[in-house]
Design an enzyme around this catalytic site. Structure first.
Site, PDB file in Angstrom:
ATOM      1  N   GLU A 186       0.740  -1.107   0.007  1.00  0.00           N
ATOM      2  CA  GLU A 186      -0.094  -0.087   0.028  1.00  0.00           C
ATOM      3  C   GLU A 186       0.941   1.338   0.044  1.00  0.00           C
ATOM      4  OE1 GLU A 186      -3.319   0.434  -0.081  1.00  0.00           O
ATOM      5  OE2 GLU A 186      -3.554  -1.925  -0.416  1.00  0.00           O
ATOM      6  N   SER A 466     -50.521 -34.371  27.412  1.00  0.00           N
ATOM      7  CA  SER A 466     -50.354 -35.018  28.727  1.00  0.00           C
ATOM      8  C   SER A 466     -49.200 -34.491  29.604  1.00  0.00           C
ATOM      9  CB  SER A 466     -50.283 -36.332  28.451  1.00  0.00           C
ATOM     10  OG  SER A 466     -51.437 -36.907  27.759  1.00  0.00           O
TER      11      SER A 466
END
Length: 860
Positions: A186, A466
């Site tokens: 860079e 149940s």
């Protein structure tokens, strides 16, 4: 005349030049002053922003750390699932933290350095053996024996998705290869320029002229940092001018190391929906699921390459571009002498090696995270959770979560295929808790576990069928002078009629009546008529209060149909209820949250276990025994054949009208799990609890470690043989019968067939004196889920001593039963007037209110 005019003109020229020079000087001075003033303004803005700069970081969420212990139950696949969640790599030899090896059943693990809520633990190596699915020979790297060894905790995501996300790193923690590669690619003049690089600008202009297009920029790393912090990315001359000035100012005030550190933390390197991935620290985890300091050269090259354009070089969408860009960076690394030729050749031959895109979800466990947010909201604001970078330590067990996810996804698909159900129509939810601690180890709210939609585990209220019946039988077992496990319950037609003519007449699943049935079998076989009769005898309000004491806070209807499951609960609420039964009657509030610390791991706040004694241990144990029989000879027997018989599993099926909901709730000595199956449109599924949810529950339980052996009864419980009428068969007089547990307060009637069978008992007893042998020791349980075997043995000894003392206690008086409030009965559409059945009047029972919450100092 003409000559005089020329002389005057020549004389005036120096004056004009002087005046222009003065004007230009004044203009330059004004320009310099204006530029200086503007730079002062920019300097103030720059320093205020950078000196007070705080990153807005979302809260990071960590799973519970796996603690390896001697004699801990653990299978290889579970252990390796934990390693996978931690992103540990399997290697032939250990070379760095975050790796593990296996030779036969011998393991070596190199733990990473990690900041836990209670302190930092450094990287360390541990070795151990898995023998018969049990950890043994736990030793440190010097060969010293260890009682336990805690691994680091897996990062399982962040909270409150969207916005900018990053994992900032300090300059000292930046790998040198990354820093040098970034500079080489860079900004090669970074260490020498003053913020703006004329050489870089000239080089970029030359490259662009040769290419006939813009192929290279002249911005320095400092300029790019300024742009990222202060400006948008729209190109303009004014922005470039400001960038250059602020870059110069930044170089005047800050060192190169700080500038490089901020750039590494600020550069945009990817996107995940609304979540922006900033900085190399987070990008390392996002793309490779590895910390920054453990990246290989080809991985560093890819991340550096992405800085040029993370969208254009996206390795999932454009792998060819990404590979080409990565190799270009590797070439630069070789050219600059950062890597040698062999390393360059080896890394260039490697694939991209990025993790799967789906594995990088910001919130991979949406159902669990939703509950976590509920627990956090009373203590932390939305803004704190979104920006303060908090570290949140949770109860989620990655290996257990994976087991549950796989079982739910595969189980739902298999049921659709084998049962002829429309593909994709079934939905599912599962909650799994640790009994003693209340920790939520796993939660799934959708058959697609990672889908962040409607969370059925927490939000889907469905009738439970149940599953409510254990509360009815518990209410009876809390009255030991009237009911016990052997008490015959009449399973016969029942008719309940209200004053306004509403009628309720339940029937059994098989449409038959079974007559007098022992209480435990009536529950194990889930007989509706027997349960309804028992519940009406006990009183609706008493049953409602029992459900409350089991931990359920939802609305409970005051109608007889409540006794058979006309109650709407979420899977999480059902798990809460059954966990109380599994935990011997002690209700522990389910929790996902253990601790929260600041971004640096300090100032931790702990969230303790909260529990209260909702049910006495004796009736809770008796109910547990009945639910164990439901697995052995009742509605859960299909699962019992596939599970290890040495583990005390217990549970209950649940099926609602027209087969809309399929439930199973059950537990082992260590964990409670609840599975729900159904359709979001509430249509028929054709599945019962046994044919649907039970199959998934079984697959989950058979894949988890469990404590083996019989569950020890609490003091106040004794086993006695009884006949089919519930009468005591004294073994000194006769043999046979079924041995069942009973409360010491229960007074059984003697069986007539045993009376007077042995008239010479006194004679034998005379010669047997002094020859009594000590009872054989009970089978030692194999520890699992953190059970301490020595503590278990001490507890048993204390209970054996207390049992002898309790035998001498006087018989307590039976509590009185007050009258019951009027019932609100459901309306029945069918004509039931022609069916003859007795009308049963309810007799309620008032219980004391539950004890207040107690804080217990137990973490984690």
């Amino acid at each position: 005349m003409a000559s005089n005019k020329r002389r005057r003109q020549n004389a005036s020229r120096p004056g004009r030049l002087h005046r222009w020079m003065v004007r230009l000087s004044l203009m330059a001075l004004v320009g310099v002053l204006a530029l200086a003033g503007y730079m002062v303004y920019l300097d103030v803005q720059l320093r205020e922003r950078l000196d007070s700069r705080l990153y807005q970081l979302p809260a990071r969420v960590f799973a519970r750390p796996l603690i390896l212990r001697e004699r801990m139950v653990m299978r290889p696949d579970e252990l390796e699932a934990e390693f996978e969640a931690l992103n540990y790599r399997k290697r032939d030899t250990l070379t760095e933290p975050g790796q593990w090896t296996r030779n036969g059943m011998d393991y070596r693990v190199w733990r990473r350095d990690f900041q836990h809520a209670d302190g930092r633990e450094p990287a360390a190596v541990v070795s151990f053996r898995l023998r018969n699915d049990e950890i043994s020979n736990l030793r440190d790297e010097n060969g010293e024996r260890l009682e336990s060894f805690r691994l680091d905790a897996a990062n399982i995501g962040t909270l409150l998705g969207g916005g900018d996300d990053r994992n900032p790193v300090r300059f000292a923690d930046i790998p040198p290869l990354l820093a040098n590669t970034l500079i080489a690619v860079e900004d090669q003049d970074f260490l020498n320029h003053f913020g703006v690089s004329p050489r870089g600008i000239a080089r970029a202009m030359l490259a662009n002229l040769k290419a006939g297009e813009v192929v290279q920029g002249g911005s320095t790393i400092t300029q790019q940092l300024v742009k990222n912090i202060f400006f948008d990315h729209k190109p303009s001359l004014w922005r470039k001018f400001n960038e250059a000035l602020m870059a110069i100012l930044m170089e005047l005030h800050y060192e190169k190391g700080y500038i490089l550190q901020e750039y590494i933390n600020e550069v945009w390197l990817g996107q995940q929906g609304s979540r922006a991935i900033y900085g190399f620290g987070l990008a390392s985890e996002f793309y490779f699921q590895r910390p920054l300091d453990r990246l290989e050269p080809h991985q560093i090259a890819l991340l550096v390459g992405l800085a040029k354009g993370a969208s254009y070089y996206n390795p999932w969408r454009h792998p060819e571009r990404a590979l080409e860009r990565r190799n270009t960076v590797l070439d630069i690394m070789l050219k600059q002498g950062l890597i040698d030729a062999d390393t360059h050749r080896a890394n260039k031959a490697k694939p991209l090696g990025v993790s799967s895109a789906g594995g990088n979800a910001q919130n991979p466990y949406p159902a669990f995270t939703e509950r976590l947010l509920e627990e956090l909201r009373p203590y932390y604001s939305y803004e704190e959770l979104r920006t303060a970078g908090l570290r949140i330590y949770t109860t989620l067990a990655p290996s257990v979560q994976k087991v549950v996810e796989d079982a739910v996804s595969a189980g739902a698909a298999n049921l659709e295929k084998t049962r002829g159900i429309q593909k994709g129509s079934l939905q599912a939810a599962t909650v799994l808790l640790e009994n003693q601690s209340g920790k939520v180890l796993a939660m799934v709210g959708d058959r697609r576990p990672h889908y962040p939609g409607f969370n059925r585990a927490l939000e889907a209220r469905r009738q439970v069928g149940s599953l409510i019946k254990p509360a009815v039988y518990l209410t009876a077992l809390e009255r030991p002078h009237k009911y016990n496990l052997a008490t015959p319950i009449e399973d016969a037609p029942l008719r309940v009629e209200s004053d306004d003519g509403q009628v309720w007449m339940p029937s059994n699943f098989d449409k038959r009546s079974h007559g007098p049935t022992p209480l435990y079998l009536a529950l194990a076989k889930s007989y509706n008529q027997a349960t309804a009769r028992l519940g009406m005898d006990l009183g609706l309000e008493n049953v409602r209060q029992t459900i409350r004491r089991l931990g359920v806070q939802a609305d409970l209807p005051r109608v007889p149909a409540m006794l058979l499951g006309a109650v709407e609960l979420t899977p999480f609420e059902v798990a809460n209820m059954f966990q109380t039964i599994a935990n011997g009657g002690e209700h522990v509030e389910p929790r996902t949250l253990l601790a929260v610390s600041d971004a640096d791991g300090g100032h931790a706040q702990y969230f303790r276990r909260r529990a209260d004694r909702g049910v006495d241990p004796v009736p809770a144990y008796l109910l547990r025994y009945a639910l164990e029989q439901a697995m052995r000879e009742g509605t859960g027997r299909s699962a019992f054949r596939r599970l290890p018989g040495s583990v005390a599993f217990a549970g209950k099926t649940g099926t609602t009208n027209d087969y809309r909901d399929s439930w199973f709730a059950g537990f082992s000595p260590g964990v409670t799990a609840v599975v729900w199956l159904g359709r979001d449109d509430n249509a028929r599924t054709s599945l019962t609890g046994a044919t649907g949810a039970l199959s998934i529950w079984t697959e989950v339980m058979r894949s988890l470690p469990h404590r083996h052996g019989r569950v020890e009864p609490p003091r106040g419980v004794e086993f006695k043989p009884v006949n089919e009428r519930g009468q005591y068969m004294d073994p000194d007089y006769c043999r046979g019968g079924t041995e069942l547990p009973f409360s010491y307060e229960t007074r059984l009637q003697p069986a007539p067939e045993c009376a007077g069978r042995d008239r010479w008992r006194w004679f034998r007893n005379w010669f047997d004196r002094g020859d009594q042998q000590e009872a054989a020791p009970r089978e030692e349980m194999t520890p699992g889920w953190g059970i301490d075997p020595s503590e278990e043995e001490r507890r048993r000894e204390r209970e054996r001593q207390l049992q002898e003392q309790l035998r001498r206690d006087d018989e307590s008086q039976q509590d009185p039963q007050p009258d019951e409030e009027p019932l609100q009965l459901p309306r029945r559409e069918e004509d039931l007037r022609n069916r003859a059945a007795p009308v049963v009047e309810a007799q309620p029972w008032q219980r004391e209110a539950p004890q207040p919450w107690e804080l217990e100092d137990q973490w984690p």
